[in-house]
Write a protein that holds these residues in place. Sequence first.
Motif, PDB file in Angstrom:
ATOM      1  N   LEU A 410      12.530  -2.709  -0.485  1.00  0.00           N
ATOM      2  CA  LEU A 410      11.104  -2.481  -0.251  1.00  0.00           C
ATOM      3  C   LEU A 410      10.833  -0.999  -0.519  1.00  0.00           C
ATOM      4  CD1 LEU A 410       8.409  -3.660   0.971  1.00  0.00           C
ATOM      5  CD2 LEU A 410       9.150  -2.625   3.116  1.00  0.00           C
ATOM      6  N   TRP A 412       7.450   0.373  -0.750  1.00  0.00           N
ATOM      7  CA  TRP A 412       6.293   0.718   0.090  1.00  0.00           C
ATOM      8  C   TRP A 412       5.471  -0.542   0.334  1.00  0.00           C
ATOM      9  CZ3 TRP A 412       1.748  -0.660  -2.244  1.00  0.00           C
ATOM     10  CH2 TRP A 412       1.777  -0.791  -3.652  1.00  0.00           C
ATOM     11  N   PHE A 413       4.550  -0.462   1.260  1.00  0.00           N
ATOM     12  CA  PHE A 413       3.618  -1.578   1.450  1.00  0.00           C
ATOM     13  C   PHE A 413       2.356  -1.040   2.130  1.00  0.00           C
ATOM     14  CE2 PHE A 413       3.296  -2.499   5.958  1.00  0.00           C
ATOM     15  CZ  PHE A 413       4.327  -1.715   6.456  1.00  0.00           C
ATOM     16  N   ALA A 425      -2.725  -7.497   1.436  1.00  0.00           N
ATOM     17  CA  ALA A 425      -1.553  -6.612   1.442  1.00  0.00           C
ATOM     18  C   ALA A 425      -1.152  -6.306   0.012  1.00  0.00           C
ATOM     19  CB  ALA A 425      -0.400  -7.287   2.180  1.00  0.00           C
ATOM     20  N   ARG A 426      -0.594  -5.111  -0.166  1.00  0.00           N
ATOM     21  CA  ARG A 426       0.001  -4.736  -1.446  1.00  0.00           C
ATOM     22  C   ARG A 426       1.403  -4.236  -1.150  1.00  0.00           C
ATOM     23  NH1 ARG A 426      -5.401  -3.929  -2.040  1.00  0.00           N
ATOM     24  NH2 ARG A 426      -5.333  -2.287  -0.488  1.00  0.00           N
ATOM     25  N   ALA A 427       2.334  -4.512  -2.078  1.00  0.00           N
ATOM     26  CA  ALA A 427       3.714  -4.064  -1.832  1.00  0.00           C
ATOM     27  C   ALA A 427       4.371  -3.652  -3.132  1.00  0.00           C
ATOM     28  CB  ALA A 427       4.519  -5.184  -1.178  1.00  0.00           C
ATOM     29  N   THR A 438       5.044  -4.384  -8.478  1.00  0.00           N
ATOM     30  CA  THR A 438       4.060  -4.400  -7.389  1.00  0.00           C
ATOM     31  C   THR A 438       3.357  -5.754  -7.329  1.00  0.00           C
ATOM     32  OG1 THR A 438       2.386  -3.498  -8.846  1.00  0.00           O
ATOM     33  CG2 THR A 438       3.585  -1.918  -7.502  1.00  0.00           C
ATOM     34  N   GLU A 440       0.106  -8.141  -4.956  1.00  0.00           N
ATOM     35  CA  GLU A 440      -0.996  -8.103  -3.982  1.00  0.00           C
ATOM     36  C   GLU A 440      -1.260  -9.533  -3.532  1.00  0.00           C
ATOM     37  OE1 GLU A 440      -4.377  -5.678  -5.033  1.00  0.00           O
ATOM     38  OE2 GLU A 440      -5.726  -7.152  -4.104  1.00  0.00           O
ATOM     39  N   VAL A 450       1.670  -9.735   3.641  1.00  0.00           N
ATOM     40  CA  VAL A 450       2.701  -8.830   3.119  1.00  0.00           C
ATOM     41  C   VAL A 450       3.839  -9.641   2.476  1.00  0.00           C
ATOM     42  CG1 VAL A 450       4.202  -8.395   5.132  1.00  0.00           C
ATOM     43  CG2 VAL A 450       3.734  -6.565   3.550  1.00  0.00           C
ATOM     44  N   ILE A 454       4.977  -9.349  -1.507  1.00  0.00           N
ATOM     45  CA  ILE A 454       6.373  -9.126  -1.942  1.00  0.00           C
ATOM     46  C   ILE A 454       6.768 -10.216  -2.943  1.00  0.00           C
ATOM     47  CG2 ILE A 454       8.783  -9.180  -1.160  1.00  0.00           C
ATOM     48  CD1 ILE A 454       7.692  -7.882   1.502  1.00  0.00           C
ATOM     49  N   GLU A 504       6.339  -3.469   9.150  1.00  0.00           N
ATOM     50  CA  GLU A 504       7.343  -2.877   8.253  1.00  0.00           C
ATOM     51  C   GLU A 504       8.693  -3.573   8.453  1.00  0.00           C
ATOM     52  OE1 GLU A 504       7.742   1.409   8.258  1.00  0.00           O
ATOM     53  OE2 GLU A 504       9.752   1.230   7.409  1.00  0.00           O
ATOM     54  N   ALA A 507       8.535  -6.812   6.680  1.00  0.00           N
ATOM     55  CA  ALA A 507       8.569  -6.654   5.221  1.00  0.00           C
ATOM     56  C   ALA A 507      10.005  -6.369   4.760  1.00  0.00           C
ATOM     57  CB  ALA A 507       7.633  -5.533   4.800  1.00  0.00           C
TER      58      ALA A 507
END
Length: 542
Positions: A410, A412-413, A425-427, A438, A440, A450, A454, A504, A507
């Motif tokens: 991972l 970032w998110f 959510a974006r990751a 990436t 969404e 999230v 992912i 987090e 994720a």
Amino acid sequence: MSAENDHVDGVAATPQIEEENRVEIFDTTLRDGEQSPGISLNAAEKVEIASQLARLGVDVIEAGFPIASPGDFEAVQMIARNVEGPVITGLARTHTADIEAAWGAVKDSPRPRIHTFISTSDIHITHQLQTDREDVKGQAKAAVAHARSFCENVEFSPMDATRADVEFTAEVCAIAIAEGAGVINIPDTVGYTTPDEYTRYLERLYELIPELRDVTLSVHCHDDLGLAVANSFAGVLAGARQVECAINGLGERAGNCSLEEIVMLLRTRRVDHGLDTTVNTRELARTSRMVSRATGYVVQPNKAIIGRNAFAHESGIHQDGVLKERTTYEIMDARDVGLESNSIVLGKHSGRHALRDALEQLGFKVEGNALNQAFQRFKEIADKKKQVTALDLEAIVSDELREAGQKYELAWFEVESGSRRAPVARAGVTMPNGEEATGEYSGDGPFDSVFGAIQAAVDVECDLRSFEVGAVTGGEDALGEVTVQVRAHGRLANGQGVSTDTIEAAARAYVRALSNALEGAAVREAEAATAEHAAAPMTPGP
Ligand code: KIV
Ligand code: ZN
């Protein structure tokens, strides 16, 4: 020495016991335990668990099944080379290649053992092995002889023994002993037997094979009917001096005999039967936590010995009794199983040295880059949390160990969520080639969103099978710990994550589970391709 005399400051020290009354603990967490669905341990985690098992004082570590895959072989070899104290063994069918792989993997241990097995029940002989009893005898004889040509310490198991004809099993075991097996293990492979029936079976084996008294008799019981510990205990009372078991009772299907339960049963009732192990029971809780984190198998709160509630008293009458005299409602002391709170407390002003010392006290040797990473993580957490305790440190280090072996990470998110708008959510996920992908997604809440982001980033179909949220310690600023199980590319895998932010942690757990599933599927495909190429299909394992 009596159990009472062994107490130092109210906590039991590892007691002394006469050799003939000492029951050896054979830990199979890394072999039978690792066969539980969804578990995928990397080599670093396996070495860490094996080192902790050595600290716990087990006698034998079954480190894996070396023929199963190159990864299994390497992990067993790393354990054999790096973990001192216990005997290190690898499992092998009776095939020549299995025995050679097992020896190749364990030979660098100061105390190597080869463990070979073949079924003696007619159900297995007819349907699985598709052979006959004479062939089984021949295979057992050849396998033990071959193993003995490499290694002095050889264990033999007649698989599914408890559903097999005892006379035939005795014949096969006698052959194994004649060829030099020093340990005869009688598995209740499908968890079918009962304590009295197992006792009679073992007593009959002693009658049929007088030489059984010259070797170590071992028991290996599965928990399909919830009798694994009771059956193992019956086996010990009947004369077995080795118990095969696993931390948190992990293992095929319902699992194996739980190590912590059999050890504490022997210790707690030692006065009555005179038998004991030399396990340092104060390491039990820590070992259990480490295995639970690495495997993603959360321990149920009411699990005997190491469950969160194993020493909790809810009813007023019980609380009143314990406050007046602990033994009114407690047959064991929580400190004896390592459930007492550890005094290590660090804060945001603690430096690298303090962290290293604390980790060393906890049994982790963390140096160089690993220390830098652990320190950075510690600082991030100490900024958000006033006190970082021993339990937090354990969780952080386990988390870092898991990260080390991951192909997907991972990066970032971000999540936007509230009661008046649809969450989104974006990751960003670092892929095995080092590039960042990436995604969404807008789902049913922040977690679902999230996870979807992912999935979109990695671009694979992935089913969420289970999702559990816990806390490492009590208190409002406790670290959140999330365990998920997913199925992707036909592979079930677990993942865990730890953070002060539960989203987090979730994720991280999700990326790890996905990474484990995809990695497992890739390994399986590569193995299938090699087997096809070599035109040598594997017959089923244990
Ligand atoms: O359950 C079983 O029979 C086994 C053997 C390989 C010992 O795990
Ligand atoms: Zn088993």
